[in-house]
Write a protein that holds these residues in place. Structure first.
Motif, PDB file in Angstrom:
ATOM      1  N   TYR A 130      48.229   3.276 -55.076  1.00 49.09           N
ATOM      2  CA  TYR A 130      49.494   3.298 -55.824  1.00 49.09           C
ATOM      3  C   TYR A 130      49.645   2.011 -56.653  1.00 49.09           C
ATOM      4  O   TYR A 130      49.968   2.057 -57.843  1.00 49.09           O
ATOM      5  N   ILE A 131      49.401   0.858 -56.016  1.00 53.73           N
ATOM      6  CA  ILE A 131      49.539  -0.428 -56.716  1.00 53.73           C
ATOM      7  C   ILE A 131      48.534  -0.502 -57.867  1.00 53.73           C
ATOM      8  O   ILE A 131      48.858  -0.964 -58.972  1.00 53.73           O
ATOM      9  N   GLN A 132      47.322  -0.001 -57.627  1.00 53.37           N
ATOM     10  CA  GLN A 132      46.288  -0.043 -58.664  1.00 53.37           C
ATOM     11  C   GLN A 132      46.681   0.823 -59.865  1.00 53.37           C
ATOM     12  O   GLN A 132      46.482   0.431 -61.017  1.00 53.37           O
ATOM     13  N   ALA A 133      47.296   1.971 -59.578  1.00 50.57           N
ATOM     14  CA  ALA A 133      47.727   2.871 -60.662  1.00 50.57           C
ATOM     15  C   ALA A 133      48.858   2.237 -61.474  1.00 50.57           C
ATOM     16  O   ALA A 133      48.873   2.313 -62.714  1.00 50.57           O
ATOM     17  N   VAL A 134      49.792   1.585 -60.769  1.00 52.92           N
ATOM     18  CA  VAL A 134      50.907   0.911 -61.454  1.00 52.92           C
ATOM     19  C   VAL A 134      50.378  -0.206 -62.356  1.00 52.92           C
ATOM     20  O   VAL A 134      50.790  -0.346 -63.513  1.00 52.92           O
ATOM     21  N   CYS A 135      49.462  -1.011 -61.824  1.00 54.53           N
ATOM     22  CA  CYS A 135      48.902  -2.114 -62.608  1.00 54.53           C
ATOM     23  C   CYS A 135      48.076  -1.585 -63.783  1.00 54.53           C
ATOM     24  O   CYS A 135      48.070  -2.189 -64.865  1.00 54.53           O
TER      25      CYS A 135
END
Length: 557
Positions: free
Chosen positions: A277-282
């Protein structure tokens, strides 16, 4: 004064108290005069300072009427009303907070003889309302002069006059130029619709250290923030700025969320979901290639890692107001979800992002913006107390500049405008017949309280000087003559170049007259609250009544 008692009130029924009639009106007059007397010495360039001590133990030294009255605690309801009008004046025009209290107190004082002679308050109020209409008309038609907004020197002179009575006035043109530059920065003229929102878009940042001359208006904004990762860039020229209103963290469940793990790799799967999730947001952020990301929420360690790897600097937990100001300065749009970012949301107007260390604190500067409609005023000074007083003075100066840009008319200062309006009202009073003539004429004389107070505060001969000034104003050619606040002499305000914005005087007269009218209309003070002593007695008697059966039962046993 500070312990001024509330009026003695007659008991009607249990818990209800009442006082009425002429006595209440005279009590209101006395309360208004008492409040006016507290800050009478704070008018003019030779004004005295008040030392205020709040319950927290901090000390403030100021001669600003609103700042003084904010700290005063009174019990009398009429005195509380008087304190409120100073706040109203400050919110509306930002200046004249001392004058409006002195005028309102004097308007109440001149009504006292008529009340003692049993003149009905309605008659006095009618004369006061007529006086207000005539004051407004005389100010606009006969006294006010237009000001050329292209003549910057003249505008600076008006601002200098208005803050000349305060600590900041000693710094001369420097402080006035600070205020004017800040107001012109946030000035918007949209097809004739003028807007100057200095409260939201002109922020004052106080940084102790240096001297007052180090203060400046930044063409952009600054915050007390540092980048969140040591490897992130602290200086970027022409940055692409992305503003977010969402956190770069994994959204956790609410307090009632339960997760049941039955296999040994379930926890690893949960961590993997969070990382994805964090990787997709970044990734949503990185594909627009911003140089600086500013968010109002938090940023997780994992998000810091991904963004630092992409050479993006990040500021987090910025206030909503600061983010709005930054958006206006750099031309960016605040985005609520990372998957909704568009190219046009990126701010491109900023010329430089830089983190500087001032004292022990780190500050982020986003400056050299192209036509910013928001700014930060960086104030430097030797101590927090002095900076606090300078901030109050600068707020007044900015309000004066705003008033002139919105309504470009000025009137002579030094009590000249009060004498001129009072003379015109005295002339008109001769045409009145009936009982309203006396209160109307009393208002025209009450206006003389401003020049009289100026003379008193600089140690002049009040009666002689005021009589000479009254004689000058008999002819119209001397209508700009008033009192020199430094010497107490009678001078032409054109010679001294002492002017005030028309908006300040209009608001002061309206607020003072309306307050006097409201207080004169009160003929009853009713309180439904009991005294603390009565409540304590009742509570103790109830406690004793509850305790008696217990004692008797113990004896029986």
């Amino acid at each position: 004064m500070f312990g001024m008692e509330a009026p003695r009130i007659l008991v009607l029924s249990q818990g209800t108290k009442r006082e009425s009639g002429r006595k209440v009106q005279l009590e209101n007059v006395r309360a208004a005069k008492a409040i006016a007397d507290v800050i009478r010495t704070c008018l003019g360039p030779k004004s005295m300072l008040k030392m205020l001590m709040n319950p927290m133990g901090s000390i403030v030294m100021t001669n600003d009427g609103n700042a003084i009255l904010r700290e005063i605690t009174v019990q009398h309801p009429a005195a509380k009303t008087m304190i409120e009008i100073s706040r109203t004046q400050d919110e509306e025009v930002g200046d004249g907070t001392t004058s409006v209290i002195i005028l309102a107190g004097e308007f109440m004082a001149v009504a006292q003889p008529f009340l003692e002679r049993n003149m009905h308050p309605t008659v006095i109020i009618s004369a006061y309302r007529q006086a207000l209409d005539d004051m407004t008309e005389f100010l606009k038609k006969d006294v006010a002069l237009p000001i050329d907004l292209n003549n910057e020197q003249q505008i600076l002179q008006v601002i200098q006059c208005c803050i000349g009575t305060k600590i900041l006035g000693k710094t001369g043109e420097f402080a006035c130029r600070l205020a004017l530059d800040a107001v012109k920065t946030v000035y918007i003229d949209d097809n004739g619709r003028k807007e100057i929102d200095i409260k939201r878009y002109a922020k004052i940042e106080k940084v102790p250290g240096g001297v007052l001359e180090d203060s400046k208006v930044l063409k952009g904004v600054m915050f007390n923030k540092d980048v969140i990762h040591s490897k992130m860039r602290r200086r970027i020229e022409k940055p692409r700025i992305l503003l977010l209103d969402c956190g770069l963290e994994y959204k956790k469940g609410e307090s009632q969320t339960d997760i049941e793990m039955t296999k040994e790799n379930d926890f690893t799967a949960l961590l993997q979901i969070e990382e994805d999730y964090i990787q997709a947001v970044c990734a949503d952020i990185i594909k627009f290639k911003p140089d600086l990301v500013v968010t109002e929420k938090g940023v997780s360690d994992l998000a810091q890692h991904f963004l630092a790897k992409a050479n993006i600097s990040v500021l987090r937990r910025l206030k909503k107001t600061d983010n709005n100001r930054l958006a206006r300065a750099c031309g960016a749009t605040i985005v609520n979800r990372t998957d909704e970012i568009r190219e046009e949301d990126i701010g491109l107007k900023a010329g430089l992002f830089e983190v500087q260390k001032i004292g022990d604190e780190y500050f982020s500067f986003i400056v050299e913006c192209e036509n910013p409609k928001a700014c930060t005023i960086l104030l430097r000074g030797p101590s927090k107390d002095i900076l606090g007083e300078v901030e109050r003075n600068l707020q007044d100066a900015m309000c004066v500049a705003r008033n002139i840009l919105l309504e470009p008319f000025i009137v002579p200062g030094g009590g000249a405008v009060e004498m001129a309006v009072g003379k015109l009202m005295s002339d008109k009073a001769k045409s009145f017949t009936g009982v309203t003539q006396s209160p109307y004429r009393a208002i025209s004389r009450a206006l003389e309280v401003i020049p009289r107070t100026l003379i008193q505060n600089c140690g002049g001969n009040t009666i002689r000087t005021l009589t000479e000034l009254r004689a000058k104003h008999v002819t119209d050619e001397f209508k700009t003559w008033g009192i020199d606040g430094d010497t107490g002499a009678i001078v032409d305000m054109k010679t001294l170049d002492i002017w005030e914005p028309l908006a300040v005087k209009l608001q002061a007269y309206k607020t003072a007259i309306e307050t006097a009218v409201i207080l004169l209309r009160i003929d009853d003070i009713v309180s439904g609250s009991k005294k603390r002593e009565t409540l304590e007695k009742e509570a103790s008697s109830r406690a004793n009544a509850n305790a008696k059966p217990t004692e008797e039962s113990q004896k029986e046993e």
